[in-house]
Design a protein around this motif. Structure first.
Motif, PDB file in Angstrom:
ATOM      1  N   LYS A 195       0.881  -1.177   0.000  1.00 15.78           N
ATOM      2  CA  LYS A 195       0.000   0.000   0.000  1.00 15.78           C
ATOM      3  C   LYS A 195       0.911   1.217   0.000  1.00 15.78           C
ATOM      4  O   LYS A 195       1.918   1.247   0.715  1.00 15.78           O
ATOM      5  N   VAL A 197       1.156   5.772  -0.697  1.00 13.62           N
ATOM      6  CA  VAL A 197       0.510   7.070  -0.838  1.00 13.62           C
ATOM      7  C   VAL A 197       1.342   7.884  -1.830  1.00 13.62           C
ATOM      8  O   VAL A 197       2.574   7.840  -1.797  1.00 13.62           O
ATOM      9  N   LYS A 243      -3.249  14.114  -2.445  1.00 16.98           N
ATOM     10  CA  LYS A 243      -2.719  12.868  -1.888  1.00 16.98           C
ATOM     11  C   LYS A 243      -3.701  11.759  -2.236  1.00 16.98           C
ATOM     12  O   LYS A 243      -4.902  11.921  -2.051  1.00 16.98           O
ATOM     13  N   TYR A 296      -4.159   7.226  -2.312  1.00 11.35           N
ATOM     14  CA  TYR A 296      -3.670   5.952  -1.807  1.00 11.35           C
ATOM     15  C   TYR A 296      -3.856   4.866  -2.863  1.00 11.35           C
ATOM     16  O   TYR A 296      -4.881   4.824  -3.543  1.00 11.35           O
ATOM     17  N   THR A 297      -2.856   3.984  -2.968  1.00  9.34           N
ATOM     18  CA  THR A 297      -2.889   2.917  -3.964  1.00  9.34           C
ATOM     19  C   THR A 297      -2.557   1.586  -3.301  1.00  9.34           C
ATOM     20  O   THR A 297      -1.648   1.507  -2.476  1.00  9.34           O
ATOM     21  N   THR A 298      -3.303   0.554  -3.695  1.00  8.94           N
ATOM     22  CA  THR A 298      -3.063  -0.806  -3.257  1.00  8.94           C
ATOM     23  C   THR A 298      -2.508  -1.594  -4.436  1.00  8.94           C
ATOM     24  O   THR A 298      -3.059  -1.532  -5.535  1.00  8.94           O
ATOM     25  N   SER A 332      -6.361   2.644  -6.938  1.00 13.22           N
ATOM     26  CA  SER A 332      -6.246   3.905  -6.198  1.00 13.22           C
ATOM     27  C   SER A 332      -7.610   4.414  -5.764  1.00 13.22           C
ATOM     28  O   SER A 332      -8.636   4.073  -6.360  1.00 13.22           O
ATOM     29  N   LEU A 363       3.636   2.641   2.377  1.00 12.88           N
ATOM     30  CA  LEU A 363       3.152   2.663   3.758  1.00 12.88           C
ATOM     31  C   LEU A 363       3.290   1.303   4.425  1.00 12.88           C
ATOM     32  O   LEU A 363       3.577   1.213   5.614  1.00 12.88           O
TER      33      LEU A 363
END
Length: 111
Positions: free
Chosen positions: A60, A62, A69, A71-73, A86, A104
């Motif tokens: 994961k 950022v 900002k 977030y991406t998995t 995202s 992260l």
């Protein structure tokens, strides 16, 4: 992200990424899926795989750019790197070199 992973995992993922010949961008590039196609079909035969062949989250991250900002998995399926998902559309940020990406968390089995 690769620098956080062990040398063997890095090598496997670099080989898998080099073989990708179809990238599917979905929902304003909110999801990006990677494929290896041969003769019109998905075929990853001959590529090295990660030891876990289930679907799992590899990492994961950022990303920060232009005061935004998101977030991406990063997900693997069947032992292969498969998707980046995202929480926002990322198309407008594609191919930028001024993004700041921070991992992260990542699957420690691949350290």
């Amino acid at each position: 992200m690769l620098s956080k992973l062990g040398p063997k995992t890095q090598s496997i993922l670099r080989t898998q990424l080099a073989a990708v010949n179809k990238v599917q961008r979905i929902l304003g590039w909110r999801e990006i899926d990677l494929y290896v196609k041969k003769k019109g079909r998905v075929d990853r035969s001959g590529l090295p795989t990660l030891f876990d062949d289930r679907e799992f989250v590899l990492a994961k991250a950022v990303t920060k750019v232009d005061g935004v900002k998101f977030y991406t998995t990063v997900t693997c399926v069947g032992g292969y790197l498969f998707s980046f998902e995202s929480d926002t559309e990322v198309r407008r940020f594609a191919f930028r070199d001024d993004c700041e990406i921070e991992v992260l968390e990542f699957d420690s089995r691949y350290a």
